[in-house]
Design a protein around this motif. Sequence first.
Motif, short mmCIF file in Angstrom:
data_model
loop_
_atom_site.label_atom_id
_atom_site.label_comp_id
_atom_site.label_asym_id
_atom_site.label_seq_id
_atom_site.Cartn_x
_atom_site.Cartn_y
_atom_site.Cartn_z
N ASN A 1 6.77 -3.30 -9.59
CA ASN A 1 5.70 -4.06 -8.93
C ASN A 1 5.42 -3.64 -7.49
O ASN A 1 4.70 -4.33 -6.76
N LYS A 2 5.98 -2.53 -7.07
CA LYS A 2 5.67 -2.00 -5.74
C LYS A 2 4.39 -1.15 -5.81
O LYS A 2 4.18 -0.42 -6.77
N ILE A 3 3.56 -1.29 -4.79
CA ILE A 3 2.32 -0.51 -4.74
C ILE A 3 2.57 0.74 -3.90
O ILE A 3 3.04 0.64 -2.77
N LYS A 4 2.22 1.88 -4.46
CA LYS A 4 2.41 3.15 -3.75
C LYS A 4 1.11 3.96 -3.76
O LYS A 4 0.98 4.95 -4.46
N PRO A 5 0.11 3.52 -2.98
CA PRO A 5 -1.16 4.27 -2.95
C PRO A 5 -1.03 5.53 -2.10
O PRO A 5 -0.34 5.54 -1.08
N ASP A 6 -1.70 6.59 -2.52
CA ASP A 6 -1.78 7.77 -1.68
C ASP A 6 -3.07 7.72 -0.86
O ASP A 6 -3.81 6.72 -0.90
N ARG A 7 -3.36 8.77 -0.14
CA ARG A 7 -4.54 8.78 0.72
C ARG A 7 -5.83 8.59 -0.09
O ARG A 7 -6.72 7.84 0.30
N TRP A 8 -5.91 9.27 -1.25
CA TRP A 8 -7.10 9.17 -2.07
C TRP A 8 -7.25 7.77 -2.66
O TRP A 8 -8.37 7.27 -2.81
N GLY A 9 -6.14 7.13 -2.98
CA GLY A 9 -6.20 5.77 -3.50
C GLY A 9 -6.80 4.81 -2.48
O GLY A 9 -7.61 3.95 -2.83
N ILE A 10 -6.41 4.96 -1.23
CA ILE A 10 -6.95 4.10 -0.16
C ILE A 10 -8.44 4.37 0.04
O ILE A 10 -9.25 3.43 0.21
N ILE A 11 -8.82 5.64 0.02
CA ILE A 11 -10.23 6.00 0.18
C ILE A 11 -11.07 5.43 -0.96
O ILE A 11 -12.15 4.85 -0.74
N LEU A 12 -10.56 5.54 -2.19
CA LEU A 12 -11.30 5.03 -3.35
C LEU A 12 -11.41 3.51 -3.31
O LEU A 12 -12.45 2.95 -3.69
#
Length: 461
Positions: free
Chosen positions: A234-245
Motif C-alpha cells: 500500500n505504499k505509493i511510489k510514483p516516478d517523475r512521469w507519474g507525477i507529471i501524468l
Amino acid sequence: MFLFPVIYIGSFILSLYNLYKGKVQGILLFLVFGLPIYTTTLSVCFLYSYRNYIPVLQSFKELIILILLGYLIYHYKKKIRLHLIDKLVIAFFLYTLLYALLPIGQYGQMDKLLALKSLSFFVFVYFSGRLFDPRRILINQYFLYICVVAGLAAILLLYEVFTYTHFQTFTGYAEYNYYIYNQEPTGNYGLSWTFEIENGMKRFASFFATPLELSASTLLVLSILAALYTRNDNKIKPDRWGIILLACNLFAVVFSLSRASLVSYFLMIYVFAMLTHMKRLVWLIHGSLIAMVVYVLFFIDKGLQEFIINTLDFSNTSSLGHVLAWVEGIQAMVTHPLGMGLGESGKVASALGQNVGGENQLIIIGVQAGIIALVLYITAYVLLIRYAYRSFKTARGKQRKICLALLLMKIGFIVPLMTSNFESFIYISYISWFISGLFVNMISDTQVSAVIKKPILITGT
C-alpha cells in the motif's frame, strides 16, 4: 488534421495484424489509441468530404471486438465455468434482445437494432475480457499507453485553454453531428450546449467527443495511475512521469468543467486513501475540502462561484434540466414498468427529437427495457465493486492492479452514470468493461484453483 484518421485506421490495422500473428494483446492498441479519437476522426473525414467512408470507420469499433471474441472462442481450450456476473450480463443481453425482436415500441426494426447496440454491446466487450488469458497481457504496458493518451489530450487541452478556442471548431464537429445525428449547432460557439456552462464560459474536450467524455476519461486514468504506482504494501511510489501524468489529469478534469466528474475525482481519491489506510491523505483531503469551501466563498471568480452555488441548489438550467429529465424518465418507468421499447430513450430518440428521460444511464435502460433489465445491470455493476473490494485485500501483482483499477473506476463512474448517457462514451465503456471481464476471469481461475487444491475428505461407514 489527417493525423487523426491515420492513427485511427493505422491502430485498427496494426491490431488486426497482431491478432493474425497470434499476439492477442496487440489488438488492444485500437481500443487505447483509436477509440479516444473516434468522433474527431469521423468529423475530420466529413470535413474533407470523405463522408462515404464514415459508415465503414464507424463499424471498426464493433468489428474489432467481434473478431477478437470470435478468435478467443475458437482458441478457448478450458471448460468455462459461468460466474454470477457472467450470468447477469448474459441475462441482460438476452432480455434486451427480446425487445429488439418483439413488436414492442414505436420504432422500426433498424432503429431498435441500433438502440440495442448502444444499450447492450458492452456485453461483447465484457466477454472479450472474460475469455482473454490474463497471462498474455502486459497490464503495465497498456495501462501506461492509456496514461500516454491522457498526456497527449492534456497537451491539446493546454492549447485550447491558452487560446480560448475549441479544437472542435476546426474538425467539422458541428457539420458531422448534423449529418449523422440530425443535431443542429447550438450554444454560443456553434457546437453544442455541452461545450459551455450557463454563464457562457467555455468547456473544452481536447480530441474527445465532448467535455463530458474527456472528464470521464480522467476518472479512468486516475484509477489506472493509482493501480500502477501502488505497491503490494500500500505504499505509493510514483516516478517523475507519474507525477507529471497526475498533474495533466487534474488539469483535464478542471478545465472540462464537469461537476459530476470533479465530485467523482475527489471521491475516488478519498476511497483510495481509505482502502490503503493512508491516514495522512485522509486528513489532507478533509483539509483541502475546507480550504476549497473558503476559496469558493471568498476568493473564486464570481462567475465560477455562481456556477457552483447554482449547481448545489439546482437553480441553473443544466442541473434543472437533469432533474426534469430524471422525473420524466421515472414517470415513464412507473407507467411502463416493462419498458416502452428500444429507442425510446438515448441516442436513437435524441436523433429523432423524441427522447424520454435521458441524461442518466440507468433511466435510459429502464425507460427502454424496464425494471428487470435495470435490476440486472445494477446488480452486475454492484457485484463488480463488491468482488473487486474483496479481492483487493488478498490479491498481489497483476491481479491487484486490475482489482484496484476496476474498484476505483466503478466507484468513480457512479455519479457520471446518473448524469449522462455513460455507455455512449465508447472509449471509457470499452476499456472499463474489458477490464471487468479480465477481472472476473482472474477471480474465476483463482476460485477453481482453490477448489482443485482443496483436500478431499472421504468418509464412509
